[in-house]
Structures are given as structure tokens and as C-alpha cells.
Design a protein around this motif. Sequence first.
Motif: not given
Length: 81
Positions: A12-37
Motif C-alpha cells: 500500500v503506497c501512501p497517497d498512491g496506488p496498490l502495488l501487487v506483485r507475484g502470481h495473481f489474477e485480476i478479474v472484473t465484477p463479472a469474473g472476466e480476466p483483466v489483461p496484464r503484461q
Amino acid sequence: MKQEPAEGLIVVCPDGPLLVRGHFEIVTPAGEPVPRQRRTVALCRCGASAIKPYCDGTHKLIKFRTDPAAPADPAPADPGP
């Protein structure tokens, strides 16, 4: 004794984004995968990014500030008359 690395890590970056590292999947509320590079991504917390869910640095322009930490012990309720 050395610990094994976690599957994923969120910073958790103060006053900034959440940095997420490692093996994970980001999905939409409908469960669709969000592409990432990348293996590490910055997720927007300010809501103003043009590339949501990813951070584009807009938080700096709008002077986004995270909320202060909640008090450890909430004030007792007023017992009334």
C-alpha cells in the motif's frame, strides 16, 4: 531460517496506488480476466486513472490523499440521561 516467498504481495503506497506483485489474477465484477503484461502492477486507488484498474499517476495531479488511520479504540457511546 529463510521464509519462502509469498504467492502474492500487496504494498500500500501512501497517497498512491496498490502495488501487487507475484502470481495473481485480476478479474472484473463479472469474473472476466483483466489483461496484464507484468508480474508487478500498480492498481488505482484515487479513482481518476484513465487506464483503470491500473494507475496512471493521476493521483499526483489531483493531490490524492489516503484517509488517516482509524483510531484503535472508538469513543464510547453516549449513555444518555
